[in-house]
Scaffold this motif. Structure first.
Motif, PDB file in Angstrom:
ATOM      1  N   LYS A 173       0.876  -1.255   0.014  1.00  0.00           N
ATOM      2  CA  LYS A 173      -0.220   0.080  -0.128  1.00  0.00           C
ATOM      3  C   LYS A 173       0.686   1.147   0.069  1.00  0.00           C
ATOM      4  O   LYS A 173       0.652   2.320   0.687  1.00  0.00           O
ATOM      5  CB  LYS A 173      -0.699   0.035   1.196  1.00  0.00           C
ATOM      6  CG  LYS A 173      -1.880  -1.308   1.156  1.00  0.00           C
ATOM      7  CD  LYS A 173      -2.937  -1.143   2.253  1.00  0.00           C
ATOM      8  CE  LYS A 173      -3.724  -2.495   2.068  1.00  0.00           C
ATOM      9  NZ  LYS A 173      -4.521  -2.514   3.461  1.00  0.00           N
ATOM     10  N   GLY A 174       1.896   1.345  -0.812  1.00  0.00           N
ATOM     11  CA  GLY A 174       2.968   2.449  -0.949  1.00  0.00           C
ATOM     12  C   GLY A 174       4.080   2.589   0.040  1.00  0.00           C
ATOM     13  O   GLY A 174       4.854   3.338  -0.277  1.00  0.00           O
ATOM     14  N   GLU A 175       4.253   1.606   0.980  1.00  0.00           N
ATOM     15  CA  GLU A 175       5.202   1.591   1.997  1.00  0.00           C
ATOM     16  C   GLU A 175       6.451   1.333   1.299  1.00  0.00           C
ATOM     17  O   GLU A 175       6.412   0.274   0.715  1.00  0.00           O
ATOM     18  CB  GLU A 175       4.890   0.952   3.373  1.00  0.00           C
ATOM     19  CG  GLU A 175       3.743   1.446   3.995  1.00  0.00           C
ATOM     20  CD  GLU A 175       3.547   0.641   4.987  1.00  0.00           C
ATOM     21  OE1 GLU A 175       4.458  -0.032   5.634  1.00  0.00           O
ATOM     22  OE2 GLU A 175       2.380   0.533   5.705  1.00  0.00           O
ATOM     23  N   GLY A 176       7.399   1.949   1.444  1.00  0.00           N
ATOM     24  CA  GLY A 176       8.748   1.713   0.590  1.00  0.00           C
ATOM     25  C   GLY A 176       8.922   2.436  -0.829  1.00  0.00           C
ATOM     26  O   GLY A 176       9.966   2.133  -1.352  1.00  0.00           O
ATOM     27  N   PHE A 177       7.899   3.055  -1.189  1.00  0.00           N
ATOM     28  CA  PHE A 177       7.985   3.676  -2.657  1.00  0.00           C
ATOM     29  C   PHE A 177       7.811   5.125  -2.460  1.00  0.00           C
ATOM     30  O   PHE A 177       6.884   5.496  -1.817  1.00  0.00           O
ATOM     31  CB  PHE A 177       6.850   3.000  -3.516  1.00  0.00           C
ATOM     32  CG  PHE A 177       7.031   1.574  -3.686  1.00  0.00           C
ATOM     33  CD1 PHE A 177       7.684   0.888  -4.648  1.00  0.00           C
ATOM     34  CD2 PHE A 177       6.430   0.705  -2.813  1.00  0.00           C
ATOM     35  CE1 PHE A 177       8.165  -0.001  -4.945  1.00  0.00           C
ATOM     36  CE2 PHE A 177       6.410  -0.782  -2.961  1.00  0.00           C
ATOM     37  CZ  PHE A 177       7.353  -1.191  -3.989  1.00  0.00           C
ATOM     38  N   ALA A 178       8.872   5.809  -3.277  1.00  0.00           N
ATOM     39  CA  ALA A 178       8.485   7.149  -3.177  1.00  0.00           C
ATOM     40  C   ALA A 178       8.463   7.640  -4.702  1.00  0.00           C
ATOM     41  O   ALA A 178       9.461   7.549  -5.268  1.00  0.00           O
ATOM     42  CB  ALA A 178       9.701   8.024  -2.504  1.00  0.00           C
ATOM     43  N   LEU A 179       7.252   8.210  -5.089  1.00  0.00           N
ATOM     44  CA  LEU A 179       7.269   8.309  -6.419  1.00  0.00           C
ATOM     45  C   LEU A 179       7.873   9.635  -6.754  1.00  0.00           C
ATOM     46  O   LEU A 179       7.810  10.846  -6.196  1.00  0.00           O
ATOM     47  CB  LEU A 179       5.629   8.562  -6.885  1.00  0.00           C
ATOM     48  CG  LEU A 179       4.845   7.369  -6.878  1.00  0.00           C
ATOM     49  CD1 LEU A 179       3.379   7.620  -6.838  1.00  0.00           C
ATOM     50  CD2 LEU A 179       5.254   6.340  -8.013  1.00  0.00           C
ATOM     51  N   LEU A 180       8.760   9.766  -8.041  1.00  0.00           N
ATOM     52  CA  LEU A 180       9.362  10.997  -8.406  1.00  0.00           C
ATOM     53  C   LEU A 180       8.745  11.728  -9.737  1.00  0.00           C
ATOM     54  O   LEU A 180       9.203  12.737 -10.085  1.00  0.00           O
ATOM     55  CB  LEU A 180      10.705  10.673  -8.451  1.00  0.00           C
ATOM     56  CG  LEU A 180      11.437   9.830  -7.572  1.00  0.00           C
ATOM     57  CD1 LEU A 180      12.967   9.579  -7.850  1.00  0.00           C
ATOM     58  CD2 LEU A 180      11.360  10.935  -6.399  1.00  0.00           C
ATOM     59  N   VAL A 181       7.878  11.024 -10.325  1.00  0.00           N
ATOM     60  CA  VAL A 181       6.971  11.632 -11.564  1.00  0.00           C
ATOM     61  C   VAL A 181       5.570  11.423 -11.277  1.00  0.00           C
ATOM     62  O   VAL A 181       5.040  10.706 -10.324  1.00  0.00           O
ATOM     63  CB  VAL A 181       7.518  10.613 -12.719  1.00  0.00           C
ATOM     64  CG1 VAL A 181       8.789  10.989 -12.992  1.00  0.00           C
ATOM     65  CG2 VAL A 181       7.213   9.285 -12.626  1.00  0.00           C
ATOM     66  N   LYS A 182       4.883  12.167 -12.148  1.00  0.00           N
ATOM     67  CA  LYS A 182       3.239  11.949 -11.986  1.00  0.00           C
ATOM     68  C   LYS A 182       2.802  11.433 -13.343  1.00  0.00           C
ATOM     69  O   LYS A 182       3.390  11.247 -14.372  1.00  0.00           O
ATOM     70  CB  LYS A 182       2.699  13.551 -11.971  1.00  0.00           C
ATOM     71  CG  LYS A 182       3.124  14.098 -10.517  1.00  0.00           C
ATOM     72  CD  LYS A 182       2.504  15.430 -10.474  1.00  0.00           C
ATOM     73  CE  LYS A 182       2.739  16.178  -8.942  1.00  0.00           C
ATOM     74  NZ  LYS A 182       2.319  17.317  -8.955  1.00  0.00           N
ATOM     75  N   GLU A 183       1.374  11.049 -13.316  1.00  0.00           N
ATOM     76  CA  GLU A 183       0.890  10.364 -14.379  1.00  0.00           C
ATOM     77  C   GLU A 183       0.692  11.345 -15.396  1.00  0.00           C
ATOM     78  O   GLU A 183       0.410  12.561 -15.130  1.00  0.00           O
ATOM     79  CB  GLU A 183      -0.284   9.584 -14.053  1.00  0.00           C
ATOM     80  CG  GLU A 183      -1.047   8.722 -15.355  1.00  0.00           C
ATOM     81  CD  GLU A 183      -2.313   8.169 -14.668  1.00  0.00           C
ATOM     82  OE1 GLU A 183      -3.201   8.190 -15.092  1.00  0.00           O
ATOM     83  OE2 GLU A 183      -2.189   7.171 -13.577  1.00  0.00           O
ATOM     84  N   ILE A 228      10.627  -2.975   1.500  1.00  0.00           N
ATOM     85  CA  ILE A 228      10.013  -3.574   0.734  1.00  0.00           C
ATOM     86  C   ILE A 228      10.450  -5.220   0.863  1.00  0.00           C
ATOM     87  O   ILE A 228       9.226  -6.076   0.937  1.00  0.00           O
ATOM     88  CB  ILE A 228      10.376  -3.160  -0.751  1.00  0.00           C
ATOM     89  CG1 ILE A 228       9.822  -1.792  -0.766  1.00  0.00           C
ATOM     90  CG2 ILE A 228       9.632  -4.204  -1.598  1.00  0.00           C
ATOM     91  CD1 ILE A 228      10.373  -1.044  -2.235  1.00  0.00           C
ATOM     92  N   ALA A 229      11.465  -5.645   0.932  1.00  0.00           N
ATOM     93  CA  ALA A 229      11.944  -7.175   1.069  1.00  0.00           C
ATOM     94  C   ALA A 229      11.436  -7.639   2.399  1.00  0.00           C
ATOM     95  O   ALA A 229      10.966  -8.862   2.308  1.00  0.00           O
ATOM     96  CB  ALA A 229      13.508  -7.060   1.089  1.00  0.00           C
ATOM     97  N   ARG A 230      11.261  -7.042   3.420  1.00  0.00           N
ATOM     98  CA  ARG A 230      10.765  -7.590   4.666  1.00  0.00           C
ATOM     99  C   ARG A 230       9.353  -7.842   4.421  1.00  0.00           C
ATOM    100  O   ARG A 230       8.852  -8.626   5.308  1.00  0.00           O
ATOM    101  CB  ARG A 230      10.973  -6.609   5.837  1.00  0.00           C
ATOM    102  CG  ARG A 230      12.307  -6.578   6.329  1.00  0.00           C
ATOM    103  CD  ARG A 230      12.465  -5.996   7.638  1.00  0.00           C
ATOM    104  NE  ARG A 230      12.288  -4.545   7.768  1.00  0.00           N
ATOM    105  CZ  ARG A 230      13.221  -3.558   7.436  1.00  0.00           C
ATOM    106  NH1 ARG A 230      14.147  -3.944   7.429  1.00  0.00           N
ATOM    107  NH2 ARG A 230      12.550  -2.484   7.786  1.00  0.00           N
ATOM    108  N   GLN A 231       8.692  -7.301   3.706  1.00  0.00           N
ATOM    109  CA  GLN A 231       7.405  -7.554   3.731  1.00  0.00           C
ATOM    110  C   GLN A 231       6.347  -8.144   2.366  1.00  0.00           C
ATOM    111  O   GLN A 231       5.205  -8.533   2.397  1.00  0.00           O
ATOM    112  CB  GLN A 231       6.596  -6.012   3.745  1.00  0.00           C
ATOM    113  CG  GLN A 231       6.805  -5.407   4.998  1.00  0.00           C
ATOM    114  CD  GLN A 231       6.306  -3.989   5.226  1.00  0.00           C
ATOM    115  OE1 GLN A 231       5.272  -3.751   5.346  1.00  0.00           O
ATOM    116  NE2 GLN A 231       7.061  -3.146   5.071  1.00  0.00           N
ATOM    117  N   CYS A 232       7.214  -8.073   1.301  1.00  0.00           N
ATOM    118  CA  CYS A 232       6.763  -8.706   0.080  1.00  0.00           C
ATOM    119  C   CYS A 232       7.380 -10.154  -0.136  1.00  0.00           C
ATOM    120  O   CYS A 232       8.281 -10.670   0.277  1.00  0.00           O
ATOM    121  CB  CYS A 232       7.212  -7.853  -1.192  1.00  0.00           C
ATOM    122  SG  CYS A 232       8.908  -7.936  -1.754  1.00  0.00           S
TER     123      CYS A 232
END
Length: 835
Positions: free
Chosen positions: A87-97, A115-119
């Motif tokens: 649900k978005g944890e571990g990801f930081a978007l640098l661009v927009k749609e 991310i690795a600990r949870q996926c």
């Protein structure tokens, strides 16, 4: 879509080992249902654009995006497997749609550790989603570096697309359905919908929130932004419209809804007089006076402040709170409380958020007090998150409110101390993580909230602290008079407002009995366990490090039943040398005093790849080169591990366990190699050598294996999935992979019988050993060692002491003839009820 028929080179968006799609641990990706492509196991912390193009779809969780290149090729970049569930944890978007990007431009910043600990897997995909229009040819390579050419894309020169016969004629059919796919209609379920639609001549569309998309378009489906529990309409037109509709409805309902918070109303039980019904966040049963906790209220702001003074006050308060959080983090690390550490690490990051700091600073410069500026900046951001209408964002807004309260307390100079009545049950609109830590330290008996979610950070912490907690009780909980006696039955999500004396007495009696039982179990944890008729059963521990071994020893383990040595080999660029391995194994032996330690040789390969151990891609890695089979490919790796094991002291306390053995020759080969190494090192006696029984072949050959092995240890996790032909990580099948299935019990019985013919003992180190319901069955079938998680040692030992092994043996034989795992569990509850 523009298409200038130009060839296209796709550069590597990540650095790491390259995998074929067939080697991806996900059936949808591996089958090519989404299109052709490759996978990379990432080693860097940023996803880069593989070509020039436009971002035509961006997953709201940040784990996936799609670029349309200038020649019309559509490239899906998908980080990790099942990462939508983060649900978005571990990801930081640098661009927009909608943004235009250049080749090599940074797109998403990744927190790989988190991310690795949870996926399920970090393996990331580069997929050409319109493979019907383009052909993809990968360059031959085993390792990719960001920016390095990875694949070539060529247009398919075909005739213009014609309307399928009957596509716009014939019957029309439509129906509505609620989406139950976990995380909504993200890339994988969308690919299944597209594949289903392509099997029919009818034209089909999905309709949601005033928008529509053809079911044959992956990007169109993703662009609808359909979330879990959203209701959509499917329409089909053509000669086979009814058949297409039914197939699409089946595909849309394929996943089983998970239990994470749907709507609160759906989880509530029927209302009862004098009872508020909510949702269980952490189980437990307590009674006591209700104590209502209020948030900080600020008076009106006169706006007559000196800006520089207010900025200094805010900076000082922020630094004070940062210091408090750092101390909390350090304390969590010492206790190895990963959940608490992650929650407050996120809080520390939020305190550095430039948007918050800039908003507060701007308000102060315009005349606001530091208190009001900070509160308003937080509340503005919370409003944005709550406006998105998603439970995850509502829970993250609560983390922001936590920081609001903490910084306001620092600004106002208020001590964070509450004068709780003895045994108080705390009620609040919504508690924050730091509130919970303070209340726990001051011995609150339970927590109840008007709002909140069962997967919130507060809920996670409450479960970790063993603090009963109910959320989503509604605003009525705030109207309960201060000090009123209540009963919090958290397991059932109930707050009883008018319990009589008899109910209070019953609750106290239940709690006293549970507490006494735990104390009695723990008091006997260091003592060996025997059944009522004198059969000894060792209760050992599964561990993966010396610190876990220390915990096991303190909890009364009779030894280590399984040391997973993979902890030494993963998440590194080179293999550990012999000296490093020896020191690690010695540390585990030292932590266990005079107890025996069973050390499993490295169990990697197949779907558990090592960067420094390149293995060929496999269509079905779970059935490929893994465990002992890897010794056939890289014998020097196992030799090095065996040498390290033979140098521990005292050697007689070390037992070696071989994973994934399926035939006697494998055992004999390793046994001979072990004897040779003993001779090289001048040892006159080798340690005991055991075999893991985790494939059906080994269970069926147990008698022959026991002739040459010193002991057998059953790994019920793998044995279950191999016997039942069900992947234990498969979302739709995991609940059915039950080791109490009669077929598994027959294999366990055959293993014990075969071992007994040669006087060998049998242990169980899989998850079934930790299930108290299974303890009498395993004892009855002949298992004499149970290796469990360290916190369960006292409970399992106590379970053994209340059993009659003769009765267990008689009753267990009858279980082998039952029809299902469910029937076995029901019979176990009848024969050996859990207290």
């Amino acid at each position: 879509m523009t298409n200038n028929n130009n060839d296209l080179t796709l550069n590597a968006p990540l650095t790491g080992p390259v995998r074929t799609l067939g080697n991806v641990p996900d059936e949808v990706f591996a089958s090519g249902a989404m299109g052709d492509g490759l996978a990379i196991d990432p080693l860097n912390d940023c996803l880069y654009a593989p070509c020039d193009g436009v971002v035509i779809h961006l997953a709201r969780t940040g784990h996936a995006l799609t670029l349309r290149a200038d020649n019309g090729a559509e490239i899906l970049l998908h980080v990790g497997i099942d990462t939508v569930e983060l649900k978005g944890e571990g990801f930081a978007l640098l661009v927009k749609e909608g943004a235009r990007v250049s080749s090599g431009q940074a797109l998403v910043r990744l927190d790989l550790d988190r991310i690795a600990r949870q996926c399920k897997s970090l393996i990331s995909l580069i997929i050409l989603t319109n493979s019907d229009q383009f052909e993809l040819r990968p360059f031959s390579m085993q390792m990719a570096t960001v920016g390095q050419p990875l694949m070539q894309v060529y247009p398919r020169h075909t005739s213009a697309t014609r309307t399928a016969p009957g596509a716009h004629t014939g019957n029309a059919a439509s129906a509505s359905i609620r989406i139950t796919h976990k995380g909504g209609l993200h890339a994988r379920p969308a690919a299944l919908i597209r594949k289903t639609a392509q099997g029919f001549s009818s034209q089909s569309h999905l309709h949601f929130a005033g928008k529509s998309a053809p079911c044959g378009s992956l990007i169109g489906l993703l662009g609808l932004g359909i979330g879990e529990q959203d209701e959509v309409r499917v329409s089909c037109q053509g000669e086979d419209s009814e058949a297409a509709l039914q197939a699409l409805l089946a595909a849309l309902s394929l996943a089983v809804p998970h239990k994470a918070p749907a709507t609160v109303a759906a989880q509530r039980a029927p209302a009862q007089a004098g009872v508020l019904q909510g949702v269980c966040a952490a189980p437990g049963l307590v009674c006591g006076p209700l104590w209502r906790m209020s948030s900080i209220e600020l008076p009106a702001d006169p706006r007559t402040h000196v800006a520089d003074e207010q900025l200094q006050q805010l900076d000082a308060a922020l630094e004070q709170v940062r210091g408090e959080i750092r101390r909390t983090l350090e304390h969590a690390r010492r206790r190895k409380d990963v959940d608490e550490e992650e929650i407050f690490a996120a809080h520390l990051a939020l305190l550095e958020d430039p948007a918050l700091l800039e908003a507060a600073t701007a308000a102060i410069e315009q005349g606001s007090a530091a208190t009001h500026a900070w509160r308003d900046a937080i509340q503005a951001q919370c409003a944005v998150l709550l406006g998105l209408g998603k439970p995850l964002f509502a829970e993250r807004a609560n983390d922001l409110r936590d920081l609001q309260q903490r910084v306001l307390r620092a600004l106002l100079g208020e001590a964070w101390q509450f004068e709780l009545p003895a045994g108080a049950i705390v009620a609040a609109h919504e508690l924050t993580p730091s509130d919970l830590l303070q209340l726990s330290e001051q011995n609150a008996a339970g927590l109840c909230m008007a709002e909140g979610g069962a997967t919130s950070h507060v809920a996670i912490l409450a479960r970790g602290k063993g603090l009963p907690c109910v959320v989503a009780l509604g605003s009525e909980v705030l109207d309960v008079p201060q000090g009123q006696r209540v009963v919090l039955d958290a397991a059932n999500g109930r707050l009883e407002l008018m319990p009589d004396d008899a109910r209070h007495a019953e609750v106290h009696q239940i709690r006293d009995a549970q507490k006494l039982q735990r104390q009695q179990q723990q008091a006997q944890a260091q003592t060996a366990a025997s059944t009522l008729d004198g059969v000894s059963v060792e209760v050992a521990a599964n561990v993966a490090s010396s610190s876990e071994a220390q915990m096991a020893y303190e909890n009364g383990a009779d030894g280590v039943g399984l040391l997973r040595t993979e902890f030494l080999f993963v998440e590194r660029r080179t293999a550990p040398d012999e000296q490093e391995q020896r020191q690690a194994y010695q540390a585990v032996l030292d932590a266990m005093g005079d107890k025996p330690v069973i050390i499993r040789t490295i169990d990697v390969g197949g779907d558990k790849q090592l960067d420094y151990l390149p293995l060929p891609a496999e269509a079905n890695p779970v059935l490929g080169l893994r465990g002992i089979r890897m010794a056939q490919v890289r014998p020097e790796l196992l030799d090095q591990q065996l040498r390290a094991l033979l140098q521990v002291s005292p050697l007689q306390r070390c037992r070696i366990l071989l994973p994934m053995v399926s035939e006697v020759d494998e055992l004999l080969h390793i046994r001979q190699r072990l004897d040779d190494l003993c001779a090289e090192l001048g040892l006159t006696q080798r340690p005991d050598l055991g075999v893991m029984i985790e494939v059906p072949a080994a269970a069926l050959m147990a008698e022959q294996l026991a002739e040459h092995a010193d002991f057998l240890s059953i790994g019920t996790n793998d044995l279950s999935q191999y016997t039942l032909a069900m992947d234990r990580d498969h979302a739709g099948l995991a609940a059915r992979v039950d080791a109490l299935h009669p077929a598994l019990l027959r294999l366990i019985a055959q293993t014990c019988a075969g071992a007994a013919k040669h006087g060998r003992w049998v242990g169980v180190c899989g998850a079934l050993a930790s299930d108290p319901l299974a303890t009498p069955v395993l004892v009855g079938l002949g298992v004499r060692e149970l290796s469990v998680s360290p916190p369960q040692i006292a409970e399992i030992k106590d379970r053994v002491r209340h059993l009659d092994a003769t009765q267990c043996r008689q009753l267990s034989q009858g279980l082998l003839n039952l029809s299902s795992a469910g029937a076995v569990r029901q019979a176990c509850h009848q024969h050996w009820p859990l207290s």
